[in-house]
Design a protein around this motif. Structure first.
Motif, mmCIF file in Angstrom:
data_model
loop_
_atom_site.group_PDB
_atom_site.id
_atom_site.type_symbol
_atom_site.label_atom_id
_atom_site.label_comp_id
_atom_site.label_asym_id
_atom_site.label_seq_id
_atom_site.Cartn_x
_atom_site.Cartn_y
_atom_site.Cartn_z
ATOM 1 N N ALA A 67 -1.904 2.727 -3.835
ATOM 2 C CA ALA A 67 -3.281 3.278 -4.185
ATOM 3 C C ALA A 67 -4.062 2.243 -2.796
ATOM 4 O O ALA A 67 -5.163 2.932 -2.439
ATOM 5 C CB ALA A 67 -3.828 2.696 -5.285
ATOM 6 N N ALA A 68 -3.750 1.166 -2.689
ATOM 7 C CA ALA A 68 -4.440 0.195 -1.651
ATOM 8 C C ALA A 68 -4.236 1.060 -0.168
ATOM 9 O O ALA A 68 -4.981 0.965 0.695
ATOM 10 C CB ALA A 68 -3.871 -1.021 -1.644
ATOM 11 N N ALA A 69 -2.979 1.388 0.032
ATOM 12 C CA ALA A 69 -2.782 2.081 1.188
ATOM 13 C C ALA A 69 -3.120 3.719 1.223
ATOM 14 O O ALA A 69 -3.031 4.111 2.295
ATOM 15 C CB ALA A 69 -1.070 2.143 1.465
ATOM 16 N N ARG A 70 -3.779 4.230 0.103
ATOM 17 C CA ARG A 70 -4.168 5.538 -0.024
ATOM 18 C C ARG A 70 -3.145 6.500 0.214
ATOM 19 O O ARG A 70 -3.448 7.470 0.932
ATOM 20 C CB ARG A 70 -5.655 5.656 1.021
ATOM 21 N N VAL A 71 -1.793 6.149 -0.105
ATOM 22 C CA VAL A 71 -0.939 7.261 -0.390
ATOM 23 C C VAL A 71 -0.856 7.784 -1.613
ATOM 24 O O VAL A 71 -0.477 7.140 -2.784
ATOM 25 C CB VAL A 71 0.501 6.304 0.129
ATOM 26 N N ASP A 72 -0.868 9.082 -1.577
ATOM 27 C CA ASP A 72 -0.887 9.864 -3.114
ATOM 28 C C ASP A 72 0.569 9.949 -3.335
ATOM 29 O O ASP A 72 0.862 11.467 -3.349
ATOM 30 C CB ASP A 72 -1.800 11.091 -3.051
ATOM 31 N N VAL A 73 1.378 9.172 -3.810
ATOM 32 C CA VAL A 73 2.682 9.557 -4.300
ATOM 33 C C VAL A 73 2.937 8.979 -5.694
ATOM 34 O O VAL A 73 2.646 7.954 -6.017
ATOM 35 C CB VAL A 73 3.759 8.969 -3.254
#
Length: 289
Positions: free
Chosen positions: A240-246
């Motif tokens: 979430a902090a890296a804005r990765v939607d996995v």
């Protein structure tokens, strides 16, 4: 500008009053080749005593500071000051910033007994406290929110001051949607190096991060020793902090020691992933040493 009073050169006596004020500070600063950092300012100073042992008192007020080019907006800053026995004392520095406040005070030793004995490096003591500062107003982009409190001190010679920054435990901030509780920050820097005695934060959804260590400002090499500990940090918080939607879950634990120099760093320790589940697949545990 208004100057009143007298100077008796024969007796070396001073009795002067200086009053300065401008409601168009940007124009004044621009004429001096300086950036227009504030809108208006006023300065009152009264000088007495002798030429060898002057005394002074006064107050400064500046309004409309910043608000442009990434500089936080400070509606008003005011402080009182006085000079006595060779020491310049700053009393009651107050300012409003980001819905919070700044309060400061300190002293600067300029000379011993008379101006004929000016110190080659004046002695400094200063403290600045920040309270209830809104991070969302202070940091552009809305990436961080919460209320900030801190204490900054400076002491030692003016040429080689030692600065210390402390943030008390209990401050709660939000970074990229994740809530973190600050367990404390304590850092010190001077001309010789940087020491981080404590940096500890805990995630509301789990996980704990601690960093401590030091670095010396030696020419070209920058010797250092840093210890990073991350305990059971949720993988989903990292994504979430890296804005990765996995879609992924699991825990990350890190215990690393960074030593050596900036040119030849050495890293030792281990990294553990526990119970990782990603995109519908159980990946289990993994360890890197």
């Amino acid at each position: 500008v208004e100057v009143k009073g007298k100077v008796e050169f024969g007796k070396g006596l001073l009795a002067l009053g200086l009053r300065m004020a401008t409601s168009n500070l940007p124009q004044v600063l621009s004429s001096l080749g300086l950036q227009p950092l504030a809108q208006s300012a006023s300065l009152d100073v009264d000088v007495s005593g002798t030429m060898a042992q002057p005394r002074a008192s006064g107050q400064l007020q500046v309004k409309g500071i910043g608000g442009k080019a990434g500089i936080p907006s400070i509606p008003s800053l005011q402080t009182k000051f006085h000079l006595s026995d060779g020491t310049l004392q700053v009393d009651g520095l107050n300012a409003q910033v980001a819905e919070g406040s700044l309060q400061g005070s300190g002293s600067l030793k300029l000379f011993e007994r008379s101006v004929h004995n000016l110190l080659r490096s004046p002695s400094l003591q200063f403290r600045l406290d920040g309270r209830d500062i809104d991070l969302q107003d202070l940091v552009v982009g809305g990436l961080v929110s919460g209320k900030l409190a801190f204490e900054v001190t400076a002491q030692g010679s003016l040429a080689k001051p030692k600065l210390r920054f402390k943030m008390p435990a209990g401050v709660t901030v939000q970074v990229l949607g994740q809530t973190w509780q600050v367990g404390g920050i304590d850092a010190e820097v001077d001309k010789d190096g940087l020491a981080l005695r404590l940096l500890q934060v805990s995630g509301k959804s789990g996980g704990d991060i601690q960093i401590e260590g030091h670095m010396r400002f030696a020419p070209k090499t920058l010797p250092m020793e840093w210890h990073l500990r991350i305990t059971e940090l949720p993988v989903e918080a990292i994504l979430a902090a890296a804005r990765v939607d996995v879609p992924a879950t699991g825990k990350l634990t890190i215990d690393l020691l960074l030593t050596g120099t900036s040119k030849a760093p050495l890293i030792s320790g281990r990294i553990d992933l526990q119970g990782v589940h990603a995109m519908g697949v159980d990946l289990g545990d993994a360890t890197l040493m």
